[in-house]
Structure formats: C-alpha cells, structure tokens
Design an enzyme around this catalytic site. Structure first.
Site, PDB file in Angstrom:
ATOM      1  NE  ARG A   1      37.047  11.451  88.292  1.00  0.00           N
ATOM      2  CZ  ARG A   1      38.173  11.188  87.628  1.00  0.00           C
ATOM      3  NH1 ARG A   1      39.329  11.668  88.069  1.00  0.00           N
ATOM      4  NH2 ARG A   1      38.148  10.443  86.535  1.00  0.00           N
TER       5      ARG A   1
ATOM      6  CG  MET B   1      61.503  31.259  87.505  1.00  0.00           C
ATOM      7  SD  MET B   1      61.077  33.012  87.554  1.00  0.00           S
ATOM      8  CE  MET B   1      60.138  33.100  89.086  1.00  0.00           C
TER       9      MET B   1
ATOM     10  CE1 TYR C   1      67.597  32.598  95.530  1.00  0.00           C
ATOM     11  CE2 TYR C   1      66.786  31.139  93.805  1.00  0.00           C
ATOM     12  CZ  TYR C   1      67.160  32.400  94.229  1.00  0.00           C
ATOM     13  OH  TYR C   1      67.105  33.464  93.365  1.00  0.00           O
TER      14      TYR C   1
ATOM     15  CE  LYS D   1      42.338  12.807  81.363  1.00  0.00           C
ATOM     16  NZ  LYS D   1      41.557  12.438  82.551  1.00  0.00           N
TER      17      LYS D   1
END
Length: 374
Positions: A130, A309, A261, A35
């Site tokens: 679930r 990024m 950053y 999956k």
C-alpha cells in the site's frame, strides 16, 4: 420535537480501552489513532477520553490543527505524510511528525527551506503493498533522509496486513527486522490486532520486534480487531459509541404478510413489529438482512425486512415473550450499551451486512445528534 435518534460517545469507555491497549504493550508508548474524525466519533468528542495517550496519529493537516486547538502539546503524527510542499511549513508551525513513504516526499523535504529540522517516520512496505519503500529500497531512502539538514530524527514504521488473520505477522516482522537491524530510531509496528494478539507472551514464535510505539485504532473505540474469532468483550473492551432510537409505530403482521420494500420478509406466524426511527440515511447499513440483532428495552431481538432510508422494523416477539412492555417510545439500541447495561457489539451488526464495525462508526450521519457522556 427532534426526531428520536441519538448517538452517545462514552468518555469512560475510551479511557478504559486506551488503558487496555497499554496493558497489552506496557513497555511501549501509545499513539491514539484519531483519523477519519476519530473513526466517526468526532475528534473534539473523544479528546478528553484519549488525552492520556502519548500522542495522536491522524491523516491530514486539518485534523492536526483541530487537535492542537484542543490544547494538545504532545506528539502528533501524520500517517500518510504530506501531500504537497507547502504542507511542510504547517508541519513546522504545528510541530508535527510525519510519515515519509515515497521519493516525492523526500524531494519535498530536500527543497523545503526551514530552520527547524523535522522528525519523520520512514515507512517500509513489508508486504501490504500500500504505502512505503520496498525492503530493497528502504535503506537507500533512509540514507538519503539522513543526509538532509531538514530532517532531525528518523523513526521506522511499517503496517501489518494480516495481524488479525491466520497468516499473522511473522513474515512481515522478519523482513522488517532484517532490513532495519542496525538502523537507529524508534520503531512503530503494531496496530490494534498486532498489539492485542501478537505480544511476546502470546506469540513467542513470531520473531517479535518490540514497538517503541503501538498504534491502536479500532480497539480504543471498543471493537474487536479480529471479530468473530474474538469479541470486544473477550478483549476486555467497552463500546465507545452507542446508537439508539425509538419505536415510532407498531404493526400487527399476519401470517403470509410481508414487511418493508421488496417484501423480503414474510411472516410465518402472526408477529408484532416495531417501526424504528433509524435508517440508512442515519448510517445504519442498508445491507443488514432480516435477523440482524438489536436490543429493544434491553432485550435482544432481530430486524425484519429491508432497511429503509429513515426507518427499519424489528420483531417484538422476544420482548413480549420476556414479559416486557413495549410500544411507541420504547428504546431500541442499534449498537452499543442499552440502558440496562446489556451490550450489543457493533461487530455483530456489521457482520450480517458484510462489513466491519469501522465502517459503521465512520458512516454515522451528520443528521444524528451526538451526546458525550462519561
């Protein structure tokens, strides 16, 4: 020239890990779980390594069609079953087995006009809450399915919520065993954690119910289902995916200077930093903090500063201290197996980011080139 980043899918590791799952459950057949596009690896890329499985279990009809297109003629199981009535026609055409977990799916089967009866797996909600019928309603659902001419054979399925944790599987196993004790049909219960941790030999007090089929997912991709209690190496598993990139720049960072950053890393001594062509747009977790392990030229070191990024920074101190030559073009293993054979488990990268190896595999970005190698 392409950007210097690449993922490698290791066919031999997939074969090895599948064999390891068989070793843990020698009397059971094995569903290879593919999956989520084979946990981010790509169904077409893993097929050769997993074709020794007894069946493939997956999520939707598109994935099932892709497996059939590869030439697979054995069992395929839809783990969530069908989502609308017309899906059943494709199940008939592709000879798919499918899970039934709610009354609406039984209604679809009852209204489906077909000359070919279908094999279904009736799901019990044994405690995960679930999918599946509650234990109180399970036998009524079985009786209803059994009366349908559209149904050929009913197998029984449940899923463990805590097979990798302290709670274990004892309670859910006992519920499943009691409700299904006299029902015919094959059973499939065990995911990766249950397959490896809860065999009769390892857990004789579990009230063990044998699985006719086991369902290893993360284990066949070389990740430990119970990390950090055990590593993949502890279980004898090999990484099926390696993510590598290269250093594209170096910087000398003085004491008191920061990297990246937000200036989240400030050097407490002068260090050499390598800038790596990999960032969160490639699937590397932005939440990985300073100290997340990486391998540079096969030598273990750490990330420094915030992941950007398209780039991240690594501390080169350990590499130079080991006498290694490092600079632009040096290989960085973000997870998986380095060229010198050293392995950095994907779980070791996921944990500092507060996630799991599954997510890192599935998050591999489409822009990352992928090579399949034995």
């Amino acid at each position: 020239m392409p950007r210097p980043i690449q993922a490698t899918i290791h066919t031999a590791a997939l074969r090895h890990n599948l064999a390891r799952a068989r070793l843990a459950a020698p009397d059971a057949k094995v569903w290879a779980i593919v999956k989520a596009n084979a946990y981010g690896h790509g169904i077409e890329r893993v097929f050769e390594g997993l074709r020794a499985a007894d069946g493939f279990a997956l999520l939707d009809l598109d994935e099932a069609q892709r497996v059939r297109a590869l030439g697979w003629r054995g069992p395929i199981l839809l783990l969530e079953g069908v989502f609308e009535l017309r899906d059943l026609e494709l199940c008939s055409r592709l000879d798919l087995w499918h899970t039934v977990h709610c009354d609406e799916q039984i209604d679809m089967l009852a209204s489906h006009k077909t000359k070919v009866a279908q094999r279904v797996f009736l799901k019990m909600n044994s405690g995960m809450n679930r999918l599946g019928f509650t234990p109180q309603r399970y036998r009524a659902a079985w009786t209803r399915l059994n009366a349908l001419p559209q149904v050929d054979e009913i197998s029984l399925i449940t899923h463990f919520s805590d097979a990798d944790g302290a709670r274990g599987i004892t309670e859910q196993m006992a519920v499943f065993a009691e409700v299904t004790r006299d029902l015919p049909g094959e059973r499939t219960l065990s995911n990766s954690a249950a397959t490896l941790l809860h065999t009769p030999a390892r857990q004789p007090g579990d009230g063990f119910v044998a699985s006719d089929w086991v369902r290893p997912g993360i284990a066949i991709y070389g990740s430990a289902p119970d990390f950090p209690q055990h590593s993949a190496t502890d279980w004898g598993l090999q990484p099926s995916m390696t993510l590598t990139a290269k250093i594209i720049a170096t910087q000398t960072v003085d004491t008191g200077a920061s990297v990246g950053y937000g200036s989240t890393f400030v050097a407490d001594k002068p260090i050499q930093v390598g800038v790596v062509a990999c960032g969160y747009a490639d699937g590397y977790p932005r939440l990985c903090p300073t100290g997340t392990p990486v391998l540079v030229n096969g030598i273990r070191t750490r990330t420094v500063g915030r992941v950007s990024m398209d780039m991240l920074a690594v501390d080169l101190s350990a590499v130079t201290a080991a006498g290694g030559q490092v600079g632009i073009g040096s290989e960085v293993t973000l997870w998986g197996r380095a060229a010198n054979g050293l392995v950095l488990g994907i779980d070791e990268v996921a944990q500092p980011a507060g996630t799991v190896g599954y997510e890192l595999m599935c998050a591999l970005a489409p822009r990352v080139p992928v090579l399949v190698a034995d």
